[in-house]
Design a protein around this motif. Structure first.
Motif, PDB file in Angstrom:
ATOM      1  N   PRO A   1       0.854  -1.193   0.000  1.00 37.63           N
ATOM      2  CA  PRO A   1       0.000   0.000   0.000  1.00 37.63           C
ATOM      3  C   PRO A   1       0.893   1.248   0.000  1.00 37.63           C
ATOM      4  CG  PRO A   1      -0.633  -1.529   1.744  1.00 37.63           C
ATOM      5  CD  PRO A   1       0.665  -2.004   1.197  1.00 37.63           C
ATOM      6  N   PRO A   2       0.362   2.388  -0.416  1.00 39.42           N
ATOM      7  CA  PRO A   2       1.204   3.579  -0.565  1.00 39.42           C
ATOM      8  C   PRO A   2       1.983   3.958   0.698  1.00 39.42           C
ATOM      9  CG  PRO A   2      -1.015   3.996  -1.396  1.00 39.42           C
ATOM     10  CD  PRO A   2      -1.014   2.622  -0.832  1.00 39.42           C
ATOM     11  N   LEU A   3       1.359   3.777   1.866  1.00 37.95           N
ATOM     12  CA  LEU A   3       2.023   4.231   3.090  1.00 37.95           C
ATOM     13  C   LEU A   3       2.906   3.154   3.733  1.00 37.95           C
ATOM     14  CD1 LEU A   3      -0.700   6.420   4.804  1.00 37.95           C
ATOM     15  CD2 LEU A   3       1.554   7.153   4.032  1.00 37.95           C
ATOM     16  N   ALA A   4       3.034   2.002   3.079  1.00 38.71           N
ATOM     17  CA  ALA A   4       3.809   0.914   3.678  1.00 38.71           C
ATOM     18  C   ALA A   4       5.245   1.339   3.967  1.00 38.71           C
ATOM     19  CB  ALA A   4       3.797  -0.303   2.759  1.00 38.71           C
ATOM     20  N   PHE A   5       5.753   2.290   3.200  1.00 37.09           N
ATOM     21  CA  PHE A   5       7.139   2.725   3.409  1.00 37.09           C
ATOM     22  C   PHE A   5       7.356   3.284   4.806  1.00 37.09           C
ATOM     23  CE2 PHE A   5       5.174   6.757   2.397  1.00 37.09           C
ATOM     24  CZ  PHE A   5       5.871   7.642   3.195  1.00 37.09           C
ATOM     25  N   ALA A   6       6.298   3.843   5.410  1.00 39.63           N
ATOM     26  CA  ALA A   6       6.452   4.493   6.715  1.00 39.63           C
ATOM     27  C   ALA A   6       6.512   3.473   7.846  1.00 39.63           C
ATOM     28  CB  ALA A   6       5.315   5.477   6.952  1.00 39.63           C
ATOM     29  N   ALA A   7       5.863   2.338   7.643  1.00 40.92           N
ATOM     30  CA  ALA A   7       5.831   1.303   8.675  1.00 40.92           C
ATOM     31  C   ALA A   7       5.792  -0.039   7.965  1.00 40.92           C
ATOM     32  CB  ALA A   7       4.597   1.495   9.565  1.00 40.92           C
ATOM     33  N   ILE A   8       6.974  -0.629   7.758  1.00 42.35           N
ATOM     34  CA  ILE A   8       7.065  -1.825   6.912  1.00 42.35           C
ATOM     35  C   ILE A   8       6.434  -3.031   7.589  1.00 42.35           C
ATOM     36  CG2 ILE A   8       8.709  -3.356   5.769  1.00 42.35           C
ATOM     37  CD1 ILE A   8      10.488  -0.881   5.369  1.00 42.35           C
ATOM     38  N   GLY A   9       6.490  -3.053   8.913  1.00 42.81           N
ATOM     39  CA  GLY A   9       5.773  -4.068   9.686  1.00 42.81           C
ATOM     40  C   GLY A   9       6.058  -5.486   9.243  1.00 42.81           C
ATOM     41  N   GLN A  10       5.001  -6.234   8.929  1.00 41.74           N
ATOM     42  CA  GLN A  10       5.153  -7.651   8.609  1.00 41.74           C
ATOM     43  C   GLN A  10       5.598  -7.893   7.172  1.00 41.74           C
ATOM     44  OE1 GLN A  10       2.520 -10.586   9.846  1.00 41.74           O
ATOM     45  NE2 GLN A  10       3.178 -10.164  11.905  1.00 41.74           N
ATOM     46  N   ARG A  11       5.674  -6.846   6.379  1.00 39.66           N
ATOM     47  CA  ARG A  11       5.992  -7.070   4.967  1.00 39.66           C
ATOM     48  C   ARG A  11       7.400  -7.581   4.745  1.00 39.66           C
ATOM     49  NH1 ARG A  11       2.381  -5.664   0.997  1.00 39.66           N
ATOM     50  NH2 ARG A  11       3.992  -5.978  -0.548  1.00 39.66           N
ATOM     51  N   ASP A  12       8.278  -7.448   5.740  1.00 36.81           N
ATOM     52  CA  ASP A  12       9.626  -7.965   5.520  1.00 36.81           C
ATOM     53  C   ASP A  12       9.781  -9.387   6.038  1.00 36.81           C
ATOM     54  OD1 ASP A  12       9.551  -7.272   8.179  1.00 36.81           O
ATOM     55  OD2 ASP A  12      11.697  -6.902   8.272  1.00 36.81           O
ATOM     56  N   VAL A  13       8.775  -9.937   6.710  1.00 37.27           N
ATOM     57  CA  VAL A  13       8.897 -11.331   7.143  1.00 37.27           C
ATOM     58  C   VAL A  13       7.852 -12.242   6.494  1.00 37.27           C
ATOM     59  CG1 VAL A  13      10.067 -10.939   9.326  1.00 37.27           C
ATOM     60  CG2 VAL A  13       7.596 -10.805   9.249  1.00 37.27           C
ATOM     61  N   GLN A  14       6.780 -11.669   5.986  1.00 38.17           N
ATOM     62  CA  GLN A  14       5.720 -12.487   5.396  1.00 38.17           C
ATOM     63  C   GLN A  14       5.820 -12.444   3.874  1.00 38.17           C
ATOM     64  OE1 GLN A  14       4.053 -14.331   7.131  1.00 38.17           O
ATOM     65  NE2 GLN A  14       3.105 -13.433   8.926  1.00 38.17           N
ATOM     66  N   PRO A  15       5.413 -13.533   3.216  1.00 42.20           N
ATOM     67  CA  PRO A  15       5.445 -13.498   1.749  1.00 42.20           C
ATOM     68  C   PRO A  15       4.426 -12.482   1.217  1.00 42.20           C
ATOM     69  CG  PRO A  15       4.400 -15.508   2.530  1.00 42.20           C
ATOM     70  CD  PRO A  15       4.934 -14.806   3.737  1.00 42.20           C
ATOM     71  N   TYR A  16       4.815 -11.751   0.192  1.00 40.48           N
ATOM     72  CA  TYR A  16       3.853 -10.842  -0.414  1.00 40.48           C
ATOM     73  C   TYR A  16       3.343 -11.380  -1.730  1.00 40.48           C
ATOM     74  CZ  TYR A  16       8.529  -9.230  -1.751  1.00 40.48           C
ATOM     75  OH  TYR A  16       9.850  -9.179  -2.124  1.00 40.48           O
ATOM     76  N   ALA A  17       3.750 -12.599  -2.053  1.00 41.23           N
ATOM     77  CA  ALA A  17       3.175 -13.312  -3.194  1.00 41.23           C
ATOM     78  C   ALA A  17       3.136 -14.788  -2.830  1.00 41.23           C
ATOM     79  CB  ALA A  17       4.011 -13.101  -4.449  1.00 41.23           C
ATOM     80  N   LEU A  18       2.102 -15.466  -3.279  1.00 36.37           N
ATOM     81  CA  LEU A  18       1.939 -16.875  -2.929  1.00 36.37           C
ATOM     82  C   LEU A  18       1.272 -17.566  -4.112  1.00 36.37           C
ATOM     83  CD1 LEU A  18       2.217 -18.695  -0.356  1.00 36.37           C
ATOM     84  CD2 LEU A  18      -0.179 -18.212   0.085  1.00 36.37           C
TER      85      LEU A  18
END
Lengths: 457, 477
Positions: free
Chosen positions: A86-103
């Motif tokens: 999402p556009p604001l993900a850059f501000a709070a990456i959260g789970q996006r660096d440990v969870q798959p973003y494609a499956l």
């Protein structure tokens, strides 16, 4: 107004203070840049994945015979699901660096495919990302403490406190000006890079405003706490000690303690148990009368009840019924697992009612669409898409119709949705209350120092 | 050092301790850290224990499922597969390392290599990202802050109050003064670490194999904390005012313990790009397609394979073979895919190691990175430990699947292959997964010695600086 200008000049003339503000602005800009870089890398990775997948699909489509066996095609064909940042993900990456973003999923049992993990480098993931949320939650309080721990003791040690107290005007107005000025400058240093990043990322104004508002409240909270610490401490060192202890407690110790407690109170072992149970449910079907499996499948899919009975030997009908019946058999366990994950998230939010740091993290990650809720929403979309795919194949498998290139071309395509959403209003209110209370406490304690006798005097 | 100086230094140290004991702030802060350490020890021990119990139970459940399979065709068992769960080592409580960020559940089946799933990070709210309350976290991040607090005034405050000038005038040398302060705060650093190290020692008494890693851990943490106390005392000696010393030291803490340990991994990730799992799998499949397709009877690779098998047994038709040709083909296919899986895995491990080496280089300047690396390595919760689990899991998967394929070739006849079942006793007799122990010696060489060398280098630098600082103390007070 003149007083404000004078205070501003006074603050900026102090070299350490001006330097601290510049460094904070730089760190904020760096974190925004780093977050945008990480999200751009994910976007490019998604493009690469889409290309790899499209090439694979094109190759399969070219090989698909006119009288193709739907069962065989369904068995081998992967279907791509993905969740773009999402556009604001850059501000709070959260789970996006440990969870798959494609499956990729196939038309087989979903529960065996849903929890696949991404190949992350754990050594890099463990320390956490350097994003705006980190700068805000951990670094901004330290800067505020550096700027404000000697708010009063600095004047006292310089011998000016008595003079300042005896100045005409409302008691506390001077300290209010000084606290609010620092608040504004810290917020400015933090938020300008954030707003620029949000603009460049094409974030919606409402979400951006909410992120900025949450950040502002968090800064206000710490400015209030810092003013209180400065007011109740006799010396600059004591003020720094008190405030750092508060910081360590609020930002490091309590959240980790709560996490340890949640870990213990809400176990999520259901995940692994679910995997074991699902495999058992699917594979025992091989050792059972096939009609039994078909009846279990028909219970949830009655529309195929009246298709031709199973022939002698292997038939794909039975195979897909077996996989679906396996998923159905563990539906309750899957719901329990989901419930456990969700209640961890809920308790984290409840913690946010009391802890400003946790609160602002929850708000930011919700608005950024990188929290557990976004993750679960993605998994729900994967499940819904998986069902679409299954149901695309069923008429061919159960109706024993050939599956040709035209049918292949009509395979459903995954439609992603942004995982971001608005946070619960109660949390935002709680943060406003925490910030308001801290600020009030800070301003009141500083005002009282001015009115009271000078302890050093 | 001459005895007189030693005696003076000792008196200075005793005096410093007395002053710290009288300071309610210092006592309260030290008490807080002590309480936190104890809480961290209890919480982590309990947590590690519950994870251990849980995984042992899951492993038991998976083993029971495996054993309770009815008589089946061996290829059914290949697809049924097996689960292994990474056990936790005894020192994991001290430092969870990267373990919460790695999956602990590995599903082993034929034809495929699955990811290790259900990591804590994937199942926790973002609270996990605040860090974890382990003894390692307390000693790595919180203890240095406390040391800084106790030491920032060590000499700067005495200078402000004019006591420094007085002492030097009474013949106390700068060297003795500095040595005394360093000794006082150095010992304090060790004392602060003592409860956590005592917990380590207690665990180590239960198992002689843990003595060495516990010892290395104690040495590493002691050196790290000594470094902080030495830095703090010397900054205090150089600063004009105690306030300046405090601001500088807290700034250094924010930089070295909070900011850089976060920024540098991001730098490493940016420097060495890695593909996603889907891309890596696609690469393996593309390579596999180049070799051959075992399902295609006209595939050149498998035609050759068939011819060589026929020649080896001296027959002309696969039906005449004394073994089941289908089992042989699957066995050969598994051999090929597994080789590719392994090669793909090693390639990715190499990329991760390249990212890791960026951090290793950075550790020269940021001692916490060195400590973090050696601490997780000794607790057996580092990336290498996870890779060992993945490799051992893959090795076990391969041997298990090939044993089943062997049964397919030898115990199932070619004719009417699919309809046959063999006794469950065959796979019940196959060995269970054995988690390989940590290669301690290699880990010490790769992780501990470099870290200790870095600390030693910094401590030598601190000592050299101390010599200069001591002279400077005498010159301008």
């Amino acid at each position: 107004m003149k007083n404000w200008k004078f205070e501003l000049l006074l603050l900026l003339r102090s070299r350490p203070a001006a330097a601290a503000l510049v460094v904070l602005a730089l760190l904020s800009a760096l974190s925004v840049w780093n977050g945008m870089r990480a999200m751009a890398a994910q976007r490019i990775a998604l493009e690469r994945i889409a290309a790899v997948h499209a090439a694979d699909l094109a190759e399969r489509a070219a090989r698909q015979p006119a009288d193709g066996d739907a069962g065989l095609t369904a068995y081998y064909t992967p279907h791509l699901t993905f969740t773009p940042a999402p556009p604001l993900a850059f501000a709070a990456i959260g789970q996006r660096d440990v969870q798959p973003y494609a499956l990729q999923v196939r038309a087989l049992g979903l529960q065996a495919q849903l929890y696949e993990s991404e190949a992350i480098n754990p050594e890099l993931a463990a320390p956490g990302r350097f994003d705006f949320a980190f700068v805000l939650v951990y670094l901004a309080p330290l800067f505020i403490i550096a700027l404000m721990h000697d708010l009063l003791s600095g004047e006292r040690e310089a011998g000016r406190l008595r003079l300042l107290s005896s100045l005409p005007g409302k008691p506390g107005a001077l300290w209010r000006r000084r606290v609010l000025l620092r608040l504004a400058l810290v917020a400015l240093a933090l938020l300008l890079p954030l707003l620029a990043g949000a603009r460049l990322s094409g974030a919606a104004p409402v979400e951006t405003a909410l992120v900025a508002g949450a950040a502002l409240l968090y800064v206000a909270f710490w400015c209030g706490v810092a003013a209180w610490g400065a007011a109740v401490s006799r010396s600059a060192a004591a003020g720094a000690a008190l405030l750092l202890a508060t910081f360590v407690l609020l930002a490091l110790v309590l959240p980790t303690g709560v996490n340890a407690a949640l870990d213990r109170a809400i176990p999520v072992v259901q995940g692994a148990e679910l995997a074991l149970a699902q495999r058992q449910a699917v594979h025992t079907a091989w050792d059972k009368p096939r009609e039994e499996t078909m009846q279990r499948f028909f219970r949830t899919h009655p529309e195929w009840k009246d298709t031709a009975p199973l022939p002698e030997g292997f038939h794909w009908k039975w195979y897909y019924a077996m996989h679906q019946a396996g998923d159905d058999a563990v539906a309750e366990q899957a719901a329990l697992y989901r419930g456990a994950l969700w209640s961890r998230e809920q308790w984290t939010r409840n913690t946010g009612l009391l802890l400003a740091g946790v609160n602002v993290q929850v708000l930011l990650h919700r608005l950024a669409g990188t929290d557990m809720e976004a993750r679960m929403a993605y998994l729900d979309r994967v499940a819904a898409y998986h069902e679409l795919v299954r149901r695309h194949f069923y008429p061919y498998v159960f109706g024993e119709r050939p599956f040709g290139p035209a049918d292949f071309a009509r395979l459903p395509v995954f439609a992603p949705a942004p995982g971001a959403g608005l946070p619960p209003a109660t949390l935002l209110c709680a943060l406003a209350l925490l910030a308001g209370a801290a600020l009030l406490l800070g301003l009141r304690s500083t005002a009282r120092v001015t009115m009271g006798p000078d302890p050093m005097g | 050092m001459r005895p007189a100086i030693t005696a003076t230094a000792w008196r200075v140290a005793l005096e410093e301790w007395r002053a710290l004991r009288r300071s309610s702030v210092a006592v309260a802060a030290a008490g807080l850290l002590l309480a936190l350490t104890l809480a961290a020890i209890v919480v982590s021990l309990e947590r590690a224990h519950s994870v251990e119990v849980q995984r042992a139970r899951l492993q038991q459940q998976a083993d029971d499922q495996w054993n309770s399979q009815p008589d089946r065709h061996p290829h059914r068992v290949v697809h049924y597969g097996h689960y292994v769960f990474r056990p936790l080592t005894a020192l994991a409580f001290f430092d969870f390392g990267v373990a919460p960020f790695t999956g602990s559940t590995l599903y082993l089946e034929g034809h495929r290599q699955n990811s290790a799933n259900f990591s804590d990070a994937g199942q926790s709210s973002l609270l996990l990202r605040f860090g974890q309350l382990t003894p390692a976290f307390v000693l790595q991040v919180l203890a240095p802050l406390l040391l800084v607090f106790l030491a920032f005034g060590a000499l700067a405050r005495e200078r402000e109050r004019g006591q420094l000038r007085l002492m030097l005038a009474h013949g106390v040398s700068g060297g003795a003064l500095l040595a005394g302060k360093l000794a006082a705060h150095g010992l304090l650093a060790v004392l602060l670490a003592a409860p956590a190290l005592a917990a380590l020692a207690l665990i180590a008494t239960a198992d002689p194999l843990l003595v060495a890693p516990a010892g290395w851990l104690a040495l590493g943490y002691a050196a790290y904390l000594l470094l902080w106390s030495a830095a703090a005392v010397q900054v205090s000696a150089l600063a004009r005012r105690a306030r300046d010393a405090l601001l500088l030291l807290v700034g250094a803490w924010a930089l070295m313990a909070v900011l850089l340990p976060r920024v540098l991994p991001d730098v490493a990730a940016g420097m060495v790009p890695r593909p996603t799992r889907i891309e890596m799998e696609a690469a393996v499949h593309a390579e596999l397609a180049r070799i051959g397709d075992s399902h295609n009877p006209d595939d050149p690779y498998f035609r050759n394979f068939r011819d060589s098998v026929l020649k080896r047994f001296g027959v002309s038709k696969v039906e005449d073979l004394p073994v089941n040709y289908k089992g042989l083909v699957i066995e050969e296919g598994e051999r090929l895919t597994s080789e590719l899986f392994l090669a793909g895995m090693q390639r990715d491990f190499a990329r991760q190691a390249a990212q890791g080496s960026v951090l290793e280089t950075a550790a020269l300047a940021v001692p916490l990175l060195a400590l973090r690396s050696m601490s997780a390595a000794m607790a057996d919760t580092d990336r290498a430990a996870h890779e060992r689990f993945l490799l051992a899991g893959e090795d076990y998967r391969y041997r298990l699947i090939q044993a089943l394929n062997r049964l397919h070739a030898e115990k199932v006849t070619y004719h009417d292959d699919r309809a046959q079942r063999i006794s469950a006793d065959y796979w019940r007799a196959l060995p269970r997964y054995q988690h390989p122990p940590s290669p301690l010696e290699r880990t010490v060489t790769q992780r501990v010695r470099p870290a200790l060398a870095i600390f030693a280098g910094w401590l030598v630098a601190a000592a050299l600086l101390a010599a200069w600082v001591a002279r400077r103390l005498e010159r301008n007070t």
